[in-house]
Write an enzyme that holds these catalytic residues in place. Sequence first.
Site, PDB file in Angstrom:
ATOM      1  N   CYS A 216      -9.182  11.902 -12.308  1.00 53.39           N
ATOM      2  CA  CYS A 216      -9.692  10.708 -11.521  1.00 53.39           C
ATOM      3  C   CYS A 216     -11.350  10.887 -11.361  1.00 53.39           C
ATOM      4  O   CYS A 216     -11.744  11.832 -10.577  1.00 53.39           O
ATOM      5  CB  CYS A 216      -9.187  10.511 -10.018  1.00 53.39           C
TER       6      CYS A 216
ATOM      7  N   CYS B 189     -12.966  10.267  -7.726  1.00 54.26           N
ATOM      8  CA  CYS B 189     -12.601  11.392  -6.844  1.00 54.26           C
ATOM      9  C   CYS B 189     -13.275  12.710  -7.478  1.00 54.26           C
ATOM     10  O   CYS B 189     -13.784  13.535  -6.781  1.00 54.26           O
ATOM     11  CB  CYS B 189     -11.056  11.762  -7.036  1.00 54.26           C
TER      12      CYS B 189
END
EC number: 1.11.1.28
Length: 184
Positions: free
Chosen positions: A131, A134
């Site tokens: 991700c 993130c």
Amino acid sequence: MSIDALKQTLPDYAKDLKLNLGSVITTSSLTPAQAWGTAVTAAIASRNDVLTRAIVADAAQHLDAAALNAAKAAGAIMGMNNVYYRFVHLAANKEYGKMPAKLRMNIIGNPGVAKVDFELWSLAASAVNGCGMCIDAHEHEVIQKGATKENVQDVVRIAAVIHAVATVLDTEAALSGASQAAAA
């Protein structure tokens, strides 16, 4: 099973992983608790039960109960967040990024360990789960909280090795199962 016992089960083609697994956790710029928490979180994110049991068993010698729980919690919450925020990041329709997530994330606010440690562990899971949004958020947070770029690199190195070992273990289990099925 310990990590040392697990390393003995790795096939010859994974010799580099065996060597790296023996060193990345213990030779890094991280504190022992940060390194072992990273290993626990990365193992959880890598989803291999044999590896996770070995890592958690050895980590229990280096982490207190609160830190072990927080490392597991980082793996759990990032399992959710990495899917959600990867979708938000990759979706062509940017309206999703403006919408509230409406997901409970209380553990991030009160992880039971130093916030920098929890953020490092969240970074490890985010790297394993791929991700980008993130990764950027957690990398920014750990740097703001005093971590170094070497700390960040070591977290990702640990996560990379653990994920690669999980891949090998899954591959060998699949091939073993295929051999048994063909013989039946």
